[in-house]
Design a protein around this motif. Structure first.
Motif, PDB file in Angstrom:
ATOM      1  N   SER A 189      70.700  67.862  72.455  1.00 38.37           N
ATOM      2  CA  SER A 189      70.426  68.468  73.758  1.00 38.37           C
ATOM      3  C   SER A 189      69.037  69.111  73.660  1.00 38.37           C
ATOM      4  O   SER A 189      68.546  69.329  72.547  1.00 38.37           O
ATOM      5  N   PRO A 190      68.403  69.439  74.802  1.00 40.56           N
ATOM      6  CA  PRO A 190      67.090  70.117  74.725  1.00 40.56           C
ATOM      7  C   PRO A 190      67.178  71.402  73.891  1.00 40.56           C
ATOM      8  O   PRO A 190      66.281  71.715  73.109  1.00 40.56           O
ATOM      9  N   GLU A 191      68.311  72.090  74.022  1.00 38.60           N
ATOM     10  CA  GLU A 191      68.543  73.309  73.233  1.00 38.60           C
ATOM     11  C   GLU A 191      68.598  72.971  71.736  1.00 38.60           C
ATOM     12  O   GLU A 191      67.993  73.643  70.902  1.00 38.60           O
ATOM     13  N   GLY A 192      69.315  71.871  71.424  1.00 41.05           N
ATOM     14  CA  GLY A 192      69.439  71.408  70.037  1.00 41.05           C
ATOM     15  C   GLY A 192      68.082  71.023  69.460  1.00 41.05           C
ATOM     16  O   GLY A 192      67.792  71.304  68.296  1.00 41.05           O
ATOM     17  N   GLU A 193      67.249  70.366  70.280  1.00 44.40           N
ATOM     18  CA  GLU A 193      65.897  69.980  69.836  1.00 44.40           C
ATOM     19  C   GLU A 193      65.098  71.211  69.417  1.00 44.40           C
ATOM     20  O   GLU A 193      64.427  71.213  68.387  1.00 44.40           O
ATOM     21  N   ARG A 194      65.190  72.258  70.246  1.00 46.96           N
ATOM     22  CA  ARG A 194      64.435  73.485  69.945  1.00 46.96           C
ATOM     23  C   ARG A 194      64.951  74.132  68.667  1.00 46.96           C
ATOM     24  O   ARG A 194      64.182  74.580  67.827  1.00 46.96           O
ATOM     25  N   TYR A 195      66.274  74.130  68.525  1.00 51.90           N
ATOM     26  CA  TYR A 195      66.910  74.720  67.343  1.00 51.90           C
ATOM     27  C   TYR A 195      66.462  73.955  66.086  1.00 51.90           C
ATOM     28  O   TYR A 195      66.079  74.551  65.077  1.00 51.90           O
ATOM     29  N   ALA A 196      66.491  72.616  66.170  1.00 49.16           N
ATOM     30  CA  ALA A 196      66.104  71.790  65.019  1.00 49.16           C
ATOM     31  C   ALA A 196      64.638  72.032  64.644  1.00 49.16           C
ATOM     32  O   ALA A 196      64.296  72.135  63.463  1.00 49.16           O
ATOM     33  N   ALA A 197      63.771  72.138  65.668  1.00 44.39           N
ATOM     34  CA  ALA A 197      62.345  72.336  65.394  1.00 44.39           C
ATOM     35  C   ALA A 197      62.125  73.694  64.723  1.00 44.39           C
ATOM     36  O   ALA A 197      61.331  73.815  63.774  1.00 44.39           O
ATOM     37  N   GLN A 198      62.853  74.713  65.197  1.00 45.91           N
ATOM     38  CA  GLN A 198      62.688  76.038  64.615  1.00 45.91           C
ATOM     39  C   GLN A 198      63.186  76.063  63.159  1.00 45.91           C
ATOM     40  O   GLN A 198      62.504  76.589  62.276  1.00 45.91           O
ATOM     41  N   LEU A 199      64.352  75.436  62.924  1.00 47.68           N
ATOM     42  CA  LEU A 199      64.868  75.376  61.554  1.00 47.68           C
ATOM     43  C   LEU A 199      63.895  74.618  60.645  1.00 47.68           C
ATOM     44  O   LEU A 199      63.675  75.003  59.501  1.00 47.68           O
ATOM     45  N   GLY A 200      63.342  73.517  61.177  1.00 48.18           N
ATOM     46  CA  GLY A 200      62.407  72.704  60.399  1.00 48.18           C
ATOM     47  C   GLY A 200      61.194  73.520  59.973  1.00 48.18           C
ATOM     48  O   GLY A 200      60.741  73.450  58.830  1.00 48.18           O
ATOM     49  N   HIS A 201      60.688  74.310  60.905  1.00 45.15           N
ATOM     50  CA  HIS A 201      59.542  75.177  60.621  1.00 45.15           C
ATOM     51  C   HIS A 201      59.900  76.160  59.489  1.00 45.15           C
ATOM     52  O   HIS A 201      59.144  76.348  58.535  1.00 45.15           O
ATOM     53  N   LEU A 202      61.091  76.750  59.576  1.00 42.52           N
ATOM     54  CA  LEU A 202      61.525  77.722  58.559  1.00 42.52           C
ATOM     55  C   LEU A 202      61.736  77.053  57.194  1.00 42.52           C
ATOM     56  O   LEU A 202      61.402  77.615  56.155  1.00 42.52           O
ATOM     57  N   ALA A 203      62.307  75.836  57.221  1.00 47.56           N
ATOM     58  CA  ALA A 203      62.561  75.121  55.966  1.00 47.56           C
ATOM     59  C   ALA A 203      61.231  74.799  55.278  1.00 47.56           C
ATOM     60  O   ALA A 203      61.072  74.948  54.068  1.00 47.56           O
ATOM     61  N   TYR A 204      60.269  74.375  56.089  1.00 43.85           N
ATOM     62  CA  TYR A 204      58.961  74.019  55.556  1.00 43.85           C
ATOM     63  C   TYR A 204      58.271  75.258  54.976  1.00 43.85           C
ATOM     64  O   TYR A 204      57.600  75.198  53.956  1.00 43.85           O
ATOM     65  N   ARG A 205      58.498  76.388  55.657  1.00 43.50           N
ATOM     66  CA  ARG A 205      57.916  77.643  55.185  1.00 43.50           C
ATOM     67  C   ARG A 205      58.467  77.973  53.793  1.00 43.50           C
ATOM     68  O   ARG A 205      57.738  78.440  52.926  1.00 43.50           O
ATOM     69  N   PHE A 206      59.750  77.702  53.602  1.00 43.61           N
ATOM     70  CA  PHE A 206      60.344  77.990  52.286  1.00 43.61           C
ATOM     71  C   PHE A 206      59.752  77.066  51.216  1.00 43.61           C
ATOM     72  O   PHE A 206      59.424  77.512  50.106  1.00 43.61           O
ATOM     73  N   VAL A 207      59.596  75.781  51.535  1.00 45.26           N
ATOM     74  CA  VAL A 207      59.045  74.818  50.559  1.00 45.26           C
ATOM     75  C   VAL A 207      57.632  75.252  50.142  1.00 45.26           C
ATOM     76  O   VAL A 207      57.316  75.347  48.950  1.00 45.26           O
ATOM     77  N   VAL A 208      56.777  75.520  51.139  1.00 54.09           N
ATOM     78  CA  VAL A 208      55.398  75.933  50.843  1.00 54.09           C
ATOM     79  C   VAL A 208      55.411  77.296  50.142  1.00 54.09           C
ATOM     80  O   VAL A 208      54.667  77.529  49.183  1.00 54.09           O
ATOM     81  N   GLY A 209      56.310  78.184  50.607  1.00 53.10           N
ATOM     82  CA  GLY A 209      56.412  79.532  50.042  1.00 53.10           C
ATOM     83  C   GLY A 209      56.761  79.512  48.555  1.00 53.10           C
ATOM     84  O   GLY A 209      56.212  80.290  47.778  1.00 53.10           O
ATOM     85  N   HIS A 210      57.646  78.600  48.169  1.00 47.52           N
ATOM     86  CA  HIS A 210      58.036  78.509  46.753  1.00 47.52           C
ATOM     87  C   HIS A 210      56.808  78.175  45.901  1.00 47.52           C
ATOM     88  O   HIS A 210      56.564  78.787  44.861  1.00 47.52           O
ATOM     89  N   GLU A 211      56.025  77.195  46.352  1.00 50.03           N
ATOM     90  CA  GLU A 211      54.849  76.785  45.566  1.00 50.03           C
ATOM     91  C   GLU A 211      53.770  77.870  45.576  1.00 50.03           C
ATOM     92  O   GLU A 211      53.139  78.137  44.553  1.00 50.03           O
ATOM     93  N   MET A 212      53.570  78.503  46.747  1.00 48.14           N
ATOM     94  CA  MET A 212      52.591  79.605  46.813  1.00 48.14           C
ATOM     95  C   MET A 212      53.011  80.741  45.879  1.00 48.14           C
ATOM     96  O   MET A 212      52.178  81.383  45.240  1.00 48.14           O
TER      97      MET A 212
END
Ligand SMILES: [Zn+2]
Length: 498
Positions: A189-212
């Motif tokens: 759903s459009p709501e689900g799309e937004r939720y997925a994009a936000q989670l994706g951003h957070l997940a990516y932040r963790f991946v980059v954060g671990h290496e930093m």
């Protein structure tokens, strides 16, 4: 003054341009015209977006933004300003890298994250969004409600294990066979799309954060022969370092969300999401490292161990409920890394078209399933496959297969026409090697010796599996062992990134 990390980053960005051109060529060859059109549309809208910078692509701008968010969050958490100033972040299309931090002699550090990792994180996040969509739908539809009750009865808050397994296997099958990162779409759903994009951003932040975090915490190895001025990636079999990097990354991921929240309610929701996203990121790295590599130079501990570390930072009640939430994603993660005869290969026909979609032609999707099924056959099957397809002129196909099964992988490669030096390098467990690289060497030799499509790809895949099985270390299980901890794989000394 440009640091060594700045220079390396510029080189990798230039490589990226060439790699993107190559990806388009491959997609055209695969008949994925819809996808090429979509890429063209994406690049048009990118050029019109307010974030557009000449010479930069969207993923580069995105990763810079994530780097800035983390820098601010880590500064809040008391990290040294000098360390934060000297770290750079870059993305690559190179599949031989999952995520790593390379320290340089001048004290600078470069975080490199492969696009494939981002794709894998986003598959997990889309899956979580699908589950959330279905839960909110369940309150209005009786059938969906009963399905939800059944899943809850089994203690599985999230269902759809097969969907997540399929999303992951589709991805890894491409990376293993073609070195391209491809994803299925999830109907949200459009709501689900937004939720997925936000989670994706957070997940990516963790991946980059671990290496930093490795750079900020001063983790680095001694000089190596990798390249003058560059040291080995900082990720290591050292549990304490990995644990410290995970901890700082988790705190920084949550802190960055905190900075962006405007109310207490928003802060609470964002912290909850940041936790799930970090856990999904760990699983994504686990899948990538277990499936892409025959042997790995740079490695992270298994997801089960890292999950335990992360959960320790939550309150006991929260730990229990989060563990329950993780049950299905963990099972799907395990199923996605299984390449044995017990695996459930990707099957487009078995998927519910109301849940997933793809712009690729049906024949292509079915071929991906065939390829995944072939790689999951037994050693005996792969030997028999190559023997059966050998003719009087190509008896060497079966001879090589028998040598591999007899525990002589380097001789097998030689028999298949790979030169001596390369054969030994490919079988050296101390060098990082992706399955695709191994398969590419075999494909080239087979091709030079007159094997053509449609047999070239399946023959090279069967041969690649025969070699990989013999040269790779035993896989650590994802599930906890009887002592409560999974067995660690032995570290690969003196390894270098592939
Ligand atoms: Zn690490």
């Amino acid at each position: 003054m440009k640091t060594l990390a700045d220079r390396k980053r510029a080189l990798l960005q230039a490589d990226r341009e060439a790699a993107l051109a190559e990806k388009r060529r491959q997609l055209r060859e695969l008949g994925a015209h819809d996808l090429v059109r979509q890429l063209d549309d994406d690049s048009t809208s990118w050029r019109q977006s307010p974030w557009y910078k000449p010479g930069a692509d969207p993923s580069g701008v995105f990763v810079d933004m994530v780097g800035e968010e983390l820098r601010a969050a880590m500064a809040d958490l008391g990290a040294s300003a000098a360390r934060l100033d000297s770290v750079r972040v870059v993305t690559t299309l190179d599949q031989a890298v999952s995520a790593q931090m390379t320290p340089f002699d001048d004290g600078s550090g470069l975080v490199i994250v492969a696009d494939g990792i981002f794709g894998m994180c986003s598959s997990y996040c889309q899956y979580l969004a699908l589950c959330a969509d279905k839960r909110s739908h369940a309150t209005s539809r009786p059938t969906a409600f009963w399905r939800l009750l059944r899943d809850l009865g089994k203690g599985e808050v999230f269902g759809y294990e097969d969907v997540l397994t399929a999303l992951l296997r589709y991805h890894t099958a491409h990376q293993r066979a073609l070195a391209v990162s491809m994803q299925l779409g999830v109907r949200l759903s459009p709501e689900g799309e937004r939720y997925a994009a936000q989670l994706g951003h957070l997940a990516y932040r963790f991946v980059v954060g671990h290496e930093m975090a490795h750079h900020v915490l001063g983790h680095s190895h001694g000089p190596s022969a990798f390249a003058p001025g560059e040291h080995l990636p900082a990720c290591s079999a050292d549990d304490r370092r990995e644990r410290d990097a995970d901890r700082l990354a988790f705190q920084a991921t949550r802190r960055a969300s905190d900075r962006q929240s405007h109310s207490r309610w928003e802060t609470m929701v964002m912290l909850e999401r940041a936790t799930m996203a970090a856990l999904m990121a760990m699983m994504a790295l686990h899948v990538a490292e277990r499936t892409l590599f025959v042997h790995r130079g740079c490695t992270h501990p298994p997801a089960a161990v890292r999950t335990g570390w992360l959960l320790e930072q939550l309150k006991p009640g929260k730990q229990r409920s989060t563990r329950r939430l993780l049950r299905v994603p963990m099972k799907a993660t395990e199923a996605a890394t299984d390449l044995s005869e017990h695996a459930r290969p990707f099957s487009w026909q078995a998927l519910d078209p109301d849940l997933v979609f793809s712009p690729m032609p049906r024949s292509y999707l079915e071929a991906v399933g065939d390829l995944d099924a072939l790689q999951c056959e037994t050693e005996d099957f792969h030997v028999a496959w190559l023997e059966r397809h050998a003719t009087a002129d190509t008896a060497w196909l079966g001879e090589g297969a028998r040598l591999a099964a007899a525990g002589e992988p380097a001789s097998a490669l030689r028999r298949w026409g790979v030169d001596e030096e390369t054969s030994h390098a490919l079988c050296n467990p101390q060098r990082a090697l992706t399955f695709f690289t191994l398969k590419e060497h075999i494909t080239r030799s087979f091709n030079e010796r007159g094997i053509a499509e449609p047999w070239l790809a399946p023959h090279a895949l069967a041969a690649g599996m025969l070699i990989a099985r013999r040269v790779q270390p035993r896989r650590a299980p994802l599930a906890q062992g009887p002592d409560g901890r999974p067995a660690q794989e032995p570290p690969a000394p003196n390894s270098s990134p592939g």
